[in-house]
Design a protein around this motif. Structure first.
Motif, short mmCIF file in Angstrom:
data_model
loop_
_atom_site.label_atom_id
_atom_site.label_comp_id
_atom_site.label_asym_id
_atom_site.label_seq_id
_atom_site.Cartn_x
_atom_site.Cartn_y
_atom_site.Cartn_z
N UNK A 168 0.83 -1.20 0.00
CA UNK A 168 0.00 0.00 0.00
C UNK A 168 0.87 1.25 0.00
N UNK A 169 1.99 1.18 0.74
CA UNK A 169 2.87 2.35 0.78
C UNK A 169 3.46 2.64 -0.59
N UNK A 170 3.56 1.57 -1.41
CA UNK A 170 4.12 1.75 -2.75
C UNK A 170 3.16 2.43 -3.71
N UNK A 171 1.92 2.60 -3.30
CA UNK A 171 0.94 3.26 -4.17
C UNK A 171 0.77 4.68 -3.69
N UNK A 172 1.11 5.67 -4.53
CA UNK A 172 1.06 7.05 -4.08
C UNK A 172 -0.33 7.41 -3.56
N UNK A 173 -0.36 8.08 -2.43
CA UNK A 173 -1.64 8.45 -1.85
C UNK A 173 -2.39 9.40 -2.78
N UNK A 174 -1.65 10.10 -3.64
CA UNK A 174 -2.29 11.03 -4.58
C UNK A 174 -3.29 10.32 -5.49
#
Lengths: 277, 348, 282
Positions: A168-174
């Motif tokens: 999940x951290x690898x997916x930009x929160x943007x």
């Protein structure tokens, strides 16, 4: 990940050769024992027990057939599949939400939770089987597939949390925020944007949980009698079973795990590497 | 009609104040740029307007409707992110259609709008591609198209050009300005690039340490900085400042010469002048020792020493100046500005 | 869009699960080790554990195995990791091969090495065919504890080096290439680059790898069972015997406490020995 000191510049021919030979020797070190096991499993029982051994198997399914036909084996296989499947489902369903929370929110108690997850690392988890045996007798879960799956989930859960956390951290929160500004609520954004992107990684972590359970021996042997899994079954027949049963059993134990690992090899490093930091 | 009213918005992260009671009104169809160094709170303010961040206190109104309790999807906004946030698992077409599908428009209308915005942003040919097959500039265009397609009342842009290389940035700057003016949306645009701010904005709000220091037109901000910070931040190179000692009611002594200035009861204030507002003149009152000369093509920049203070002068590119020379300078009298040493605010 | 309760809600299942099935059971097992069924605090189970004739041997072999296996694995995995990182072609294939044992259970590893060390196994076959021995050697008999020990150590090294390798390869991947280039420019040869750049910056990964690996080494069980039966006592095997064969929960719990204790000691040791000074980051 090209990080290496440049070995090619100024490297002598001899150095390159010894490097290649070392790499090949290390490959053989890994592969030859597996070959020997499979060669044994594919030999007729008479060859397996005979002496001296031939290096090429007779390619004969008698040993495997004997193993499959042996009393209790199919049941043990079925138990193994059930336990591993349950473990996989529980580890992902419980672990992924936690991984998501860790990656997306800052909240009080976050570090406490992380410490608890990391603590599981410093503990010999199979020992959990001892108190669980007693707990399960009290609640009627003793010698059940579900009970064992709970213990295996404890083994697999910390990994599932850390792996999904890094996914999940690898997916930009943007990406999620963009979805919110385009008319999604949190759940819709997750389903439409995040889920498709993490699906391959989640599958890989599920397979890891499956393999963890599939391979586990100690807790399985302590917690089950009637519903023994394959490793527990093999462990308990070590003393009296004929050699060809052991080798066929070992091969049956090894092959699915190898196959699964082949499919998740792309994720191996991101998962073990990051999850272990 | 979508006017944005930001009323006394404050934001605390733990014990630090990221925003101190911000008040800002953005008129309908106005293009306002929030300009400041990183960490000044400009992005936080934008995200509070978008609904991606919750304000600790204060109100946000869009189009006369209070929205600070609403999720982003219900605020009638669209946003363009710094890293574009083009969904990697969807084609360009589906990216642009995303917001339209969420709004449950019918398929024909979606197709119309996607094609229209795609041709507006010159990405018609890319509709079937995935973001991994696009260049940074193309991704940027997709992100803008995706925002425009929803026909929002308000577009919020968070440093949308900062990841592009210099030439592309200049090109996109002009193009974006044209497109946004045409679309008649109200825009808040965050950047740390003052050239971008000056060239695009109807109005610039300069932020520092969680406060808006000055909100005005680009020319006004450049010519009449409301505070020392604005003068030292805007302009490349920024304003020169020198201490000014009081002689009598409105006469101030600066580097050995006296100037007519504001009436103040302070004994010392600051004198300020932009590097290009100095004329080389043998009778000039300012004596500057040249330390370093930088030929920049359009002009020549001389970094000098005046009373042990760095003092920059923009000279004609043909000027024959070298380190060690002494320049006599005449400040253009209508361009001289004065600031209070303690409050740092402009003095009239 | 930040909902205060959402993160807690998401963490709830995992927290409840870990509290019920991780924290609570450990309290329970400690209680079992220190108290009788009637709830009386006692040291008798530890006495029973210590006074058993197999206790010292089990402790000795467990520690000795860890002491032999882990350093070899450390050197081997460091070597493999630096080989891999200096490869261009075939890197993925080699890595896949070297990490195959990750998917192999300890029991299967034991059986695999049984195929080699058994009386009718491949090692004897080779020795016999080449005329080195006249008749098959009983490597794994009760009178040959030394060869059982070697077989178990080899099987452990074979099986569990991969996990260290993966952690170290991932760790090396995080070290920026520029450091090596800078070192090279200032005249460091490849050995110096390894000792002066790789090793210090790899410390966090080394720490994790060692902690994880040593704890697993203290849990050694199925490999030993497959290769040595009960001829080579180890702590985890004693736990199993107490719990499953002798139905003596309390003494089993005492053994468990001992394993837990040495695990924690080793974890603390590696956390101290390989601590990273504040502000140093790869």
């Amino acid at each position: 990940m090209s990080t290496a000191p440049n070995m090619v510049v100024g490297q002598s021919k001899a150095a390159r050769w010894s490097f290649n030979i070392a790499v090949i020797l290390l490959c053989l070190w890994v592969l030859v024992p597996i070959y020997l096991l499979i060669s044994n499993a594919l030999s007729a029982p008479a060859d397996v027990n005979g002496f001296p051994k031939k290096l090429l198997p007779s390619v004969n399914t008698e040993s495997v057939e004997f193993f499959i036909g042996f009393y209790g084996v199919t049941k043990a296989l079925w138990s193994s599949v059930q336990v591993a499947f349950l473990t996989m489902v529980m580890a992902v369903l419980i672990g992924a939400p936690a991984g998501y929370a860790l990656s997306r929110f800052d909240f009080r108690g976050k570090s406490l939770f992380r410490i608890m997850i990391l603590m599981t690392r410093a503990f010999p988890l199979p020992l959990l089987a001892l108190p669980m045996a007693i707990m399960f007798i009290k609640v009627g879960l003793d010698d059940t597939v579900f009970g064992l799956a709970i213990v295996h989930t404890t083994l697999a859960l910390p990994f599932a949390v850390l792996i999904t956390y890094s996914l999940f951290s690898g997916i930009p929160i943007e990406l999620e925020e963009a979805a919110w500004t385009l008319g999604c609520n949190r759940l819709q954004a997750f389903i439409k944007v995040i889920f498709p992107l993490v699906l391959p990684g989640i599958t890989a972590s599920a397979i890891f949980a499956f393999v963890t359970s599939w391979n586990e021996v100690f807790a399985a042997a302590v917690l089950t009698i009637e519903n023994r899994t394959l490793p527990a079954f093999l462990l308990q027949s070590l003393d009296d079973a004929p050699l060809h049963l052991k080798f066929a059993g070992g091969a049956v134990l090894v092959l699915p795990a190898l196959l699964f690992l082949f499919f998740v090899r792309k994720y191996l490093f991101s998962m073990w590497g990051i999850a272990n930091r | 009609m979508a006017e944005i009213n930001i009323k006394q918005v404050a934001k605390r992260f733990g014990k630090t104040d990221a925003l101190h009671s911000i008040d800002l009104t953005v008129e309908d169809q106005e293009f306002v740029v929030l300009l400041g160094a990183s960490g000044c709170g400009k992005t936080t303010l934008l995200r509070i307007v978008a609904g991606l961040e919750t304000a600790s206190s204060g109100e946000v109104h869009i189009g006369g409707r209070r929205v600070d309790h609403l999720p982003p999807k219900d605020r009638g906004i669209a946003m363009v992110f710094q890293n574009y946030a083009v969904f990697p698992h969807l084609t360009v077409y589906e990216n642009i259609a995303f917001g339209l599908r969420m709004a449950k428009l019918d398929e024909k209308e979606i197709d119309n709008r996607v094609n229209r915005t795609a041709s507006l942003m010159h990405i018609d040919a890319l509709l079937k591609r995935y973001s991994g097959q696009l260049s940074g500039g193309q991704r940027q265009r997709v992100a803008v198209a995706r925002a425009l397609a929803t026909e929002p009342e308000v577009i919020l842009m968070d440093e949308p050009l900062s990841n592009l290389d210099a030439l592309l940035r200049m090109e996109m700057r002009a193009e974006l300005k044209g497109i946004l003016a045409q679309s008649k949306t109200t825009t808040i645009y965050v950047t740390h690039d003052q050239v971008e701010a000056m060239s695009m904005a109807d109005r610039i709000a300069i932020m520092e340490a969680g406060k808006i220091i000055q909100a005005d037109t680009p020319v006004e901000i450049y010519r009449n900085p409301a505070a020392h910070f604005v003068g030292s931040f805007i302009g490349n190179p920024p304003m020169n400042f020198l201490p000014a000692k009081k002689m009598d009611s409105s006469t101030w002594q600066v580097a050995g010469a006296s100037y007519h200035g504001p009436a103040s009861d302070k004994s010392e204030i600051q004198f300020a002048i932009r590097p290009e507002d100095l004329i080389v003149d043998a009778n000039g009152p300012l004596q500057a020792t040249v330390k370093l000369v930088e030929p920049l093509g359009s002009h020549l920049l001389a970094s000098c020493n005046v009373e042990n203070t760095l003092f920059r002068v923009a000279l004609d590119s043909d000027a024959q100046v070298k380190a060690g020379d002494t320049l006599s300078l005449q400040p253009m009298s209508d361009r001289v500005r004065w600031f209070d040493t303690e409050t740092k605010l402009a003095l009239q | 869009m930040q909902s205060r309760s959402l993160p807690y809600l998401l963490l709830l299942p995992a927290t409840v699960f870990l509290v019920c099935f991780f924290l609570y059971p450990f309290v329970l097992v400690a209680w079992q080790a220190f108290a009788t069924d009637e709830g009386e605090i006692t040291g008798k189970y530890f006495n029973k554990m210590v006074s058993h004739w197999k206790f010292e041997k089990a402790l000795y072999y467990t520690l000795a195995l860890a002491l032999v296996v882990v350093p070899v694995q450390l050197v081997l995995s460091l070597m493999m990791a630096s080989f891999v990182s200096s490869m261009k072609k075939g890197r993925d294939l080699i890595l896949y091969i070297w990490t195959i044992p990750l998917g192999i259970s300890d029991l299967a590893a034991g059986i695999i090495w049984l195929a080699i060390f058994d009386q009718t196994g491949f090692l004897n076959s080779v020795l016999y065919s080449t005329g080195i021995v006249d008749e098959p050697v009983t490597f794994l008999g009760y009178q040959n504890k030394g060869t059982i020990f070697i077989a178990v150590a080899l099987a452990e090294i074979w099986r569990a080096t991969a996990i260290m390798l993966v952690i170290l390869v991932a760790g090396i991947g995080l070290i920026p290439k520029e450091y090596y280039e800078a070192a090279q420019v200032y005249g460091a040869n490849s050995w110096q680059r390894f000792t002066k750049i790789t090793l210090p910056l790899l410390k966090p990964s080394l720490q994790t790898a060692l902690i994880l690996r040593v704890i697993l080494a203290f849990e050694v069980f199925a490999v030993v069972s497959a290769l040595g039966g009960t001829n080579l006592p180890v702590l985890m095997g004693e736990v199993y015997n107490r719990q499953f064969v002798l139905q003596d929960n309390h003494t089993a719990a005492a053994f468990a406490m001992l394993i837990l204790f040495i695990s924690i000691i080793s974890t603390v040791f590696f956390m101290w020995a390989l601590r990273t000074p504040k502000g140093v980051k790869a």
